[in-house]
Design an enzyme around this catalytic site. Structure first.
Site, PDB file in Angstrom:
ATOM      1  N   HIS A   1       0.842  -1.202   0.000  1.00 55.15           N
ATOM      2  CA  HIS A   1       0.000   0.000   0.000  1.00 55.15           C
ATOM      3  C   HIS A   1       0.880   1.257   0.000  1.00 55.15           C
ATOM      4  O   HIS A   1       0.809   2.088   0.912  1.00 55.15           O
ATOM      5  CB  HIS A   1      -0.916  -0.003   1.230  1.00 55.15           C
ATOM      6  CG  HIS A   1      -2.275   0.564   0.959  1.00 55.15           C
ATOM      7  ND1 HIS A   1      -3.282  -0.152   0.348  1.00 55.15           N
ATOM      8  CD2 HIS A   1      -2.795   1.781   1.209  1.00 55.15           C
ATOM      9  CE1 HIS A   1      -4.351   0.587   0.249  1.00 55.15           C
ATOM     10  NE2 HIS A   1      -4.086   1.770   0.751  1.00 55.15           N
TER      11      HIS A   1
ATOM     12  N   ASP B   1      -3.409   7.073  -1.918  1.00 54.90           N
ATOM     13  CA  ASP B   1      -4.656   6.733  -2.614  1.00 54.90           C
ATOM     14  C   ASP B   1      -4.282   6.129  -3.969  1.00 54.90           C
ATOM     15  O   ASP B   1      -3.184   6.349  -4.483  1.00 54.90           O
ATOM     16  CB  ASP B   1      -5.521   7.985  -2.797  1.00 54.90           C
ATOM     17  CG  ASP B   1      -6.928   7.651  -3.275  1.00 54.90           C
ATOM     18  OD1 ASP B   1      -7.351   6.482  -3.137  1.00 54.90           O
ATOM     19  OD2 ASP B   1      -7.611   8.552  -3.804  1.00 54.90           O
ATOM     20  N   GLY B   2      -5.201   5.367  -4.545  1.00 52.39           N
ATOM     21  CA  GLY B   2      -4.970   4.810  -5.871  1.00 52.39           C
ATOM     22  C   GLY B   2      -4.197   3.504  -5.884  1.00 52.39           C
ATOM     23  O   GLY B   2      -3.743   3.059  -6.943  1.00 52.39           O
TER      24      GLY B   2
ATOM     25  N   ARG C   1      -6.191   0.639  -7.939  1.00 49.81           N
ATOM     26  CA  ARG C   1      -6.154   0.872  -9.387  1.00 49.81           C
ATOM     27  C   ARG C   1      -4.757   0.617  -9.952  1.00 49.81           C
ATOM     28  O   ARG C   1      -4.603  -0.004 -11.009  1.00 49.81           O
ATOM     29  CB  ARG C   1      -6.603   2.309  -9.683  1.00 49.81           C
ATOM     30  CG  ARG C   1      -8.113   2.520  -9.611  1.00 49.81           C
ATOM     31  CD  ARG C   1      -8.477   4.002  -9.513  1.00 49.81           C
ATOM     32  NE  ARG C   1      -8.283   4.504  -8.164  1.00 49.81           N
ATOM     33  CZ  ARG C   1      -8.334   5.791  -7.824  1.00 49.81           C
ATOM     34  NH1 ARG C   1      -8.527   6.708  -8.759  1.00 49.81           N
ATOM     35  NH2 ARG C   1      -8.176   6.163  -6.574  1.00 49.81           N
TER      36      ARG C   1
END
Length: 458
Positions: free
Chosen positions: A363, A367-368, A371
């Site tokens: 991680h 964000d993202g 995707r």
């Protein structure tokens, strides 16, 4: 707080009738009181120092655990090796902790399940097994017995999953070890046979002429569908028609969130970058490539964070990703694995699924991450001659569940989930060009008579 009584003692007004002897006695008593208070305060100061030392020790231990990538609890098969840190095993233990009353009810339910099984009432027995695990998800004996029950029903994959889950919680459980030694070779055989079916379908897709209008149409539709589903999984509310409108006209959809529309533009930019730059590139996949993918994914929504590693700690469901200071190091290790001979020798679907999982486990971005991980997975598939696959928004619950199962120690259900998505994509392409869909090999049911199901949540 402790000094306030001292101040009040000092501030007490001395009575006017006190004699010299009384004054001496008063000062003596005051000295004794101050001495006693100091004797009390000094140990408290030592205790405070000890507390600070303990806190520093906890901080140091946390740092060491964050870095302890080689101190692992392994739950692997020869074909699919994934290491789970001891810290993550601890998280699993916390998650599966049951109350004393829950444990008692779970034991009672297990005994009833075994009795129902002995009487041949398998439907009731199955419900009682599941109830036992609902009351105590970490009840190793119940996991093992449900595994035996599933094995008797020839659901070998489910049985092996349950034995593996039991061993994740209790690595030396003798019965689960014996049972898993029996099921593991059978499960590996099933998995390899399924990969062979996918390879056969890929060869059929590759035999379709590149100029086929039917193939071109379905690939174009697949492109829009992929963007629609991959952003919808993350909560984007745009419809497929609205996404098509944005990409074809370059105009915004009135009344819709600009952030959501920018997510679509970012996905489109990232996919163009992969298709034009990385798919046909010969050489290693680097951290810079992944940062470039992420820069496009998030660039239209959050340009400050796009293409850079996160600087804050995050919590993802029950999973605590690595500390921000360890992200770059873990990404370097991940990239080394990504380009290693061991990874290259895996089946392409297995390789792509593991790359997806490992990246989303780290991680690395604020964000993202999902995707970007799905794009990396498709890059690996396309480099191996497979088409890019789509995880549909309707599969969101199953998708997150198998990721959670992987975090608990067994990544194989996630690999099977990706394999299933791959087969759906291949079948879609073949059925759209009907002359190439004749005599497609079927993956289910298999010739061994074993059921091929994904594990269910008890």
């Amino acid at each position: 707080m402790i000094l306030m009584p001292m101040a009040s003692v000092v501030a007490v007004a001395e009575p006017k009738w006190v004699s010299v002897w009384g004054r001496f006695l008063w000062m003596t008593l005051l000295s004794m009181a101050l001495g006693s208070l100091l004797a009390l305060l000094l140990p408290l100061g030592a205790v405070e120092e000890q507390c600070l030392a303990v806190l520093r020790g906890f901080h140091l231990l946390r740092s060491k655990l964050d870095r302890a990538q080689h101190v692992v609890t392994k739950c692997t098969s020869p074909s699919t090796e994934l290491s789970v840190t001891s810290r993550d095993a601890g998280l699993l233990t916390v998650k599966t902790k049951a109350s004393p009353a829950g444990k008692l009810e779970a034991k009672a339910a297990l005994n009833q399940a075994l009795e129902m099984k002995r009487q041949g009432k398998r439907g009731k027995a199955h419900k009682l097994f599941l109830h036992a695990l609902k009351m105590d998800p970490g009840f190793v004996d119940a996991l093992n017995e449900l595994g035996i029950f599933s094995e008797e029903d020839k659901d070998i994959i489910q049985a092996d999953y349950l034995y593996t889950r039991a061993l994740t919680i209790s690595p030396f459980h003798e019965k689960a070890l014996i049972n898993r030694d029996r099921t593991l070779p059978l499960v590996e055989e099933i998995d390899q046979r399924y990969f062979s079916v996918l390879d056969s379908k890929v060869r059929k897709v590759m035999s379709i002429p590149k100029g086929s209008s039917a193939l071109r149409r379905v690939m174009e539709e697949t492109y829009y569908h992929h963007i629609y589903h991959t952003v919808a999984i993350e909560g984007n509310t745009l419809t497929l028609a609205e996404i098509r409108h944005i990409l074809e006209t370059r105009y915004a959809v009135p009344g819709k969130s600009l952030e959501e529309q920018n997510e679509v533009i970012g996905m489109h930019a990232a996919m163009k970058y992969i298709n034009s730059t990385l798919v046909s590139r010969i050489g290693s996949v680097t951290i810079d490539h992944m940062l470039e993918i992420h820069r496009r994914v998030l660039g239209y929504v959050d340009p400050v964070e796009a293409g850079r590693f996160r600087r804050t700690q995050v919590l993802v469901g029950h999973h605590i990703p690595p500390h921000p200071r360890d992200v770059e190091k873990q990404m370097q290790e991940f990239t080394q694995w990504l380009n290693s001979e061991d990874a290259m020798n895996l089946h392409p679907v297995e390789f792509a699924a593991l790359a997806h999982y490992k990246l989303v486990y780290i991680h690395p971005f604020i964000d993202g991450n999902g995707r970007t991980s799905r794009l990396l997975m498709n890059l690996i598939l396309m480099q191996a001659g497979y088409p890019p696959i789509t995880i549909r928004k309707e599969q969101r619950s199953e998708y997150y569940h198998v990721l959670e199962v992987a975090n608990e120690g067994d990544v194989r259900p996630f690999i099977r989930f990706i394999a299933k998505c791959t087969e759906v994509t291949l079948d879609t392409l073949l059925l759209a060009t009907t002359e190439y869909s004749a005599a497609l090999p079927e993956a289910q049911p298999n010739h061994s008579g074993f059921k091929e199901t994904l594990p269910v949540r008890p």
